[in-house]
Write an enzyme that holds these catalytic residues in place. Structure first.
Site, PDB file in Angstrom:
ATOM      1  N   ASP A   8       0.218  -1.869 -10.650  1.00 47.81           N
ATOM      2  CA  ASP A   8      -0.695  -0.901 -10.024  1.00 47.81           C
ATOM      3  C   ASP A   8      -0.067  -0.200  -8.819  1.00 47.81           C
ATOM      4  OD1 ASP A   8      -2.680  -1.696 -11.837  1.00 47.81           O
ATOM      5  OD2 ASP A   8      -3.346  -3.318 -10.499  1.00 47.81           O
ATOM      6  N   ASP A  10       2.998   2.293  -7.474  1.00 52.05           N
ATOM      7  CA  ASP A  10       4.074   3.240  -7.773  1.00 52.05           C
ATOM      8  C   ASP A  10       4.956   3.510  -6.559  1.00 52.05           C
ATOM      9  OD1 ASP A  10       3.000   3.632 -10.356  1.00 52.05           O
ATOM     10  OD2 ASP A  10       1.625   5.162  -9.586  1.00 52.05           O
ATOM     11  N   ASP A 173       4.136  -4.234  10.705  1.00 51.65           N
ATOM     12  CA  ASP A 173       3.850  -5.388  11.567  1.00 51.65           C
ATOM     13  C   ASP A 173       2.804  -5.077  12.637  1.00 51.65           C
ATOM     14  OD1 ASP A 173       5.959  -5.202  14.364  1.00 51.65           O
ATOM     15  OD2 ASP A 173       5.941  -3.707  12.782  1.00 51.65           O
TER      16      ASP A 173
END
Length: 220
Positions: A8, A10, A173
């Protein structure tokens, strides 16, 4: 961490500092090296330097200028680019980040770096860690005039590269940035468990956290 639904996905959007590269370089530079050199260059004590710098850092956090070397050079009246070279030996790749990049390239994913880092910082790091060949594009938020924390960044990114947020993975992060991406509709989001190798794990709140890049290769 749950297995990623690679069928699912790309497009893989990746942050640089703290995600692909160890955040220790940046933390050391901004929290230790720059304050010390600022004190030396201005002829003041380190304690006084911290008193002057702390409110400036806090007041500009999350804004585009926070990430701009030109801004800090003018504001602090010191050569920030040159100072960054003094600690460049600390620039380091996070373990197995290159293995992950090679694997997602081989799997045919579209791979794009999106970073808040100033172009000069990006160039410095790419000179020392050869990551550029893994990416279709290396995009700095300075190219658009908005930091990744801003919804306007994601609109500009969409207009530029034409990606499908529902079929994209983004790893970063910084929690406010991940939330901004989620608000835009990016479906697959991962935080980083330990961005700085010299510090302990961080609380990633509502986001699943990446600990080891090899964990992500299952099912690819």
């Amino acid at each position: 961490m749950t297995v990623l639904p690679w069928r699912d996905i790309d497009t893989v959007l990746l942050d640089m500092d703290g995600t692909l590269l160890d955040l220790h370089y940046d933390n050391h530079f901004w929290l230790e090296h720059l304050p010390q050199r600022y004190a030396e260059l201005h002829g003041i004590s380190r304690a006084m330097a911290d008193l002057e710098l702390t409110p400036l850092f806090e007041g500009n956090a999350g804004q585009l200028k926070w990430y701009c070397l030109d801004f800090w050079s003018r504001e602090l009246k010191i050569p920030v680019r040159e100072l960054k070279l003094e600690t460049a030996h600390l620039i380091a790749l996070r373990p197995d980040a290159d293995t992950f990049l090679a694997a997602i390239n081989k799997a045919g994913k579209r791979v794009i770096m999106i970073t808040n880092a100033h172009r000069d910082s990006l160039s410095l790091k790419m000179e020392r860690i050869e990551l550029a060949p893994y990416f279709e594009r290396l995009i700095s938020s300075h190219d658009y005039g908005y930091p990744k924390e801003s919804p306007a960044f994601w609109d500009a990114l969409q207009a530029d590269i034409g990606f499908d947020p529902a079929r994209s993975l983004f790893i970063d992060d910084t929690l406010p940035i991940l939330r901004s991406a989620r608000d835009f509709g990016v479906a697959h989001l991962l935080a980083v468990k330990q961005p700085d190798s010299q510090k302990g794990p961080k609380d990633t709140a509502e986001f699943a956290a990446l600990g080891d890049y090899r964990e992500l290769l299952e099912g690819l």
